[in-house]
Design a protein around this motif. Structure first.
Motif, mmCIF file in Angstrom:
data_model
loop_
_atom_site.group_PDB
_atom_site.id
_atom_site.type_symbol
_atom_site.label_atom_id
_atom_site.label_comp_id
_atom_site.label_asym_id
_atom_site.label_seq_id
_atom_site.Cartn_x
_atom_site.Cartn_y
_atom_site.Cartn_z
ATOM 1 N N LEU A 143 -17.086 -5.065 3.131
ATOM 2 C CA LEU A 143 -16.436 -5.075 4.413
ATOM 3 C C LEU A 143 -15.296 -5.994 4.335
ATOM 4 N N PRO A 144 -15.475 -7.281 3.963
ATOM 5 C CA PRO A 144 -14.244 -8.013 3.783
ATOM 6 C C PRO A 144 -13.197 -7.762 2.713
ATOM 7 N N LEU A 145 -13.647 -7.114 1.884
ATOM 8 C CA LEU A 145 -12.679 -6.446 0.822
ATOM 9 C C LEU A 145 -11.602 -5.375 1.631
ATOM 10 N N MET A 146 -12.140 -4.757 2.427
ATOM 11 C CA MET A 146 -11.552 -3.538 3.146
ATOM 12 C C MET A 146 -11.061 -3.847 4.451
ATOM 13 N N GLU A 147 -11.663 -4.715 5.268
ATOM 14 C CA GLU A 147 -11.079 -4.521 6.772
ATOM 15 C C GLU A 147 -9.992 -5.510 6.950
ATOM 16 N N ILE A 148 -9.703 -6.409 5.881
ATOM 17 C CA ILE A 148 -8.423 -7.318 6.027
ATOM 18 C C ILE A 148 -7.208 -6.525 5.709
ATOM 19 N N VAL A 149 -7.199 -5.374 5.098
ATOM 20 C CA VAL A 149 -5.973 -4.620 4.793
ATOM 21 C C VAL A 149 -5.321 -4.181 5.798
ATOM 22 N N PRO A 150 -5.817 -3.665 6.831
ATOM 23 C CA PRO A 150 -5.000 -3.208 8.125
ATOM 24 C C PRO A 150 -4.321 -4.330 8.788
ATOM 25 N N VAL A 151 -5.207 -5.631 8.857
ATOM 26 C CA VAL A 151 -4.552 -6.968 9.280
ATOM 27 C C VAL A 151 -3.196 -7.284 8.527
ATOM 28 N N GLN A 152 -3.259 -7.277 7.192
ATOM 29 C CA GLN A 152 -2.297 -7.566 6.406
ATOM 30 C C GLN A 152 -1.028 -6.752 6.811
ATOM 31 N N ILE A 153 -1.126 -5.437 7.001
ATOM 32 C CA ILE A 153 0.100 -4.513 7.509
ATOM 33 C C ILE A 153 0.450 -4.989 8.643
ATOM 34 N N ALA A 154 -0.406 -5.477 9.814
ATOM 35 C CA ALA A 154 -0.239 -5.744 11.403
ATOM 36 C C ALA A 154 0.854 -6.917 11.009
ATOM 37 N N ALA A 155 0.366 -7.963 10.270
ATOM 38 C CA ALA A 155 1.143 -9.312 10.151
ATOM 39 C C ALA A 155 2.481 -9.048 9.771
ATOM 40 N N MET A 156 2.532 -8.077 8.495
ATOM 41 C CA MET A 156 4.100 -7.646 8.110
ATOM 42 C C MET A 156 4.731 -7.069 8.839
ATOM 43 N N ARG A 157 4.179 -6.190 9.785
ATOM 44 C CA ARG A 157 5.076 -5.321 10.741
ATOM 45 C C ARG A 157 5.424 -6.337 11.727
ATOM 46 N N PHE A 158 4.699 -7.026 12.346
ATOM 47 C CA PHE A 158 4.827 -8.205 13.408
ATOM 48 C C PHE A 158 6.265 -8.882 12.782
ATOM 49 N N ALA A 159 6.162 -9.622 11.598
ATOM 50 C CA ALA A 159 7.324 -10.440 11.382
ATOM 51 C C ALA A 159 8.544 -9.406 11.047
ATOM 52 N N PHE A 160 8.368 -8.423 10.632
ATOM 53 C CA PHE A 160 9.770 -7.338 10.371
ATOM 54 C C PHE A 160 10.104 -7.165 11.915
ATOM 55 N N VAL A 161 9.287 -6.818 12.885
ATOM 56 C CA VAL A 161 9.957 -6.485 14.026
ATOM 57 C C VAL A 161 10.788 -7.768 14.764
ATOM 58 N N LYS A 162 10.223 -9.260 14.617
ATOM 59 C CA LYS A 162 10.791 -10.294 14.803
ATOM 60 C C LYS A 162 12.104 -10.569 14.066
ATOM 61 N N GLY A 163 12.111 -9.805 13.015
ATOM 62 C CA GLY A 163 13.496 -10.217 12.240
ATOM 63 C C GLY A 163 12.990 -11.472 11.311
ATOM 64 N N LEU A 164 12.075 -11.717 11.049
ATOM 65 C CA LEU A 164 11.844 -12.744 10.253
ATOM 66 C C LEU A 164 11.764 -12.456 8.554
ATOM 67 N N GLU A 165 11.974 -13.554 7.760
ATOM 68 C CA GLU A 165 11.884 -13.180 6.388
ATOM 69 C C GLU A 165 10.696 -13.156 5.979
ATOM 70 N N ILE A 166 9.803 -11.999 5.827
ATOM 71 C CA ILE A 166 8.650 -11.635 5.774
ATOM 72 C C ILE A 166 7.927 -12.592 4.359
ATOM 73 N N GLY A 167 6.740 -13.240 4.591
ATOM 74 C CA GLY A 167 6.136 -13.852 3.426
ATOM 75 C C GLY A 167 6.663 -15.473 2.983
ATOM 76 N N LYS A 168 7.427 -15.642 4.101
ATOM 77 C CA LYS A 168 8.260 -17.217 3.730
ATOM 78 C C LYS A 168 7.784 -18.173 4.589
#
Length: 343
Positions: A304-329
């Protein structure tokens, strides 16, 4: 985004390393752990979270195994390392606490096992056994290196249980599912907009093997979206923190392994009754009827730890994008923390 999409290839590379040039080190580390009277696992940040699946596997098998954040171990609990096999997870192998702990372990620990992505690091050179994870490098936020370290820990757990080849098969089966899950999560990415909101903390709750994802999920939101997030054991949340739940409350609950899946799903239903907006990450079975599910492939609890983190990675990226942040910095620090005081 490339780090998220690259995880299947990164995990293939980890498997290639551990079944090829790294197999001898993996089996030597497993022998050391089987022979140990006491095991201490330590790390910090995402590396610590990636170490939890190994801890749950060893402790669950009856081994005398503890897991301690490396700064706490260094400053307050060093004596538990006496005559222990100490396992250190570190992406860089150069974090200030890692280097200082290595100095303190001389003549104290019976052996040091390293899991690192940098074979020329201080940790790799000074450990008795070094498992070179060999995941693809990340831009800065731990994505490929996180799932790579989880996979390496799962393989080590399999080797300790003298089931290394079977565990290789389990991890290998997950690889194409990771890419499928990334693409499915991207197709539904806008659904996160009603869950993650600026200025309103999101809670990650779970148990057992999913505790790794609980902690890493909260870290990803903080690092990527620069927003507060809280990771708690699901049982602990019931003992007091549940009082914060109202119609502004947001949470992600990991359905988790079979032993406590029912408890986690009922927690989700209870929090919804109190007005909270809850998303559940797990396999979509009949017992999850009526819940807002992010569906995972039906894999074993250990995977499970290999799989279940993937949707959260996408959520974090989306959250940063909506806020207008430079993603991953990062704004205030670098990828490697080399000082316990200065930034």
């Amino acid at each position: 985004m490339q780090d998220i999409l690259g995880q299947e290839r990164s995990l293939e590379r980890v498997l290639e390393r551990q079944t090829g040039a790294g197999r001898a080190a993996m089996l030597e580390a497993a022998w050391s752990l089987r022979d140990a009277s006491k095991v201490v696992i330590t790390a910090i940040g995402a590396s610590l979270h990636s170490a939890y699946p190994l801890h749950y596997a060893l402790a669950g098998s009856g081994m005398n195994c503890s897991i301690v954040e490396i700064a706490e171990l260094l400053h307050y609990q060093l004596r538990i390392c006496a005559s222990a096999v100490v396992v250190i997870f570190s992406r860089s192998g150069e974090s200030s606490e890692v280097v200082r702990l290595l100095d303190q372990l001389k003549g104290v620990a019976s052996r040091v096992i390293a899991l690192t992505n940098e074979p020329e690091s201080t940790l790799a050179k000074r450990a008795n056994v070094t498992i070179f994870v060999d995941s693809l490098p990340d831009e800065i936020v731990a994505v490929q290196s996180y799932t790579g370290a989880v996979a390496a820990g799962l393989l080590l757990a399999g080797a300790v249980g003298e089931a290394f080849d079977a565990r290789i098969g389990e991890v290998s089966d997950c690889l194409p599912r990771v890419t499928t899950l990334v693409r499915e999560s991207l197709e539904r990415v806008v659904e996160w907009d009603s869950v993650v909101r600026a200025g309103s903390p999101i809670y990650f709750l779970g148990r057992g093997d999913s505790y790794a994802s609980v902690l890493e999920g909260a870290l990803l939101i903080g690092e990527t979206a620069k927003e507060p997030a809280v990771g708690l054991g699901a049982a602990s949340f019931r003992h007091g923190p549940v009082e914060i739940v109202d119609d502004s409350y947001r949470a992600v609950i990991f359905a988790g392994p079979a032993a406590t899946r029912g408890l986690n799903l009922e927690l989700a239903r209870g929090l919804e009754k109190f007005g909270g907006k809850i998303r559940v990450i797990g396999a979509d079975r009949d017992d999850a009827a009526g819940l807002s599910m992010i569906t995972l492939p039906d894999v074993s609890g250990a995977m499970l730890p290999l799989m279940e983190i993937v949707p959260v990675q996408i959520a974090a990226m989306r959250f940063a994008f909506v806020k207008g942040l430079e993603i991953g910095k990062f704004r205030h620090t670098g990828q490697v923390t080399r000082d316990e005081v200065a930034f």
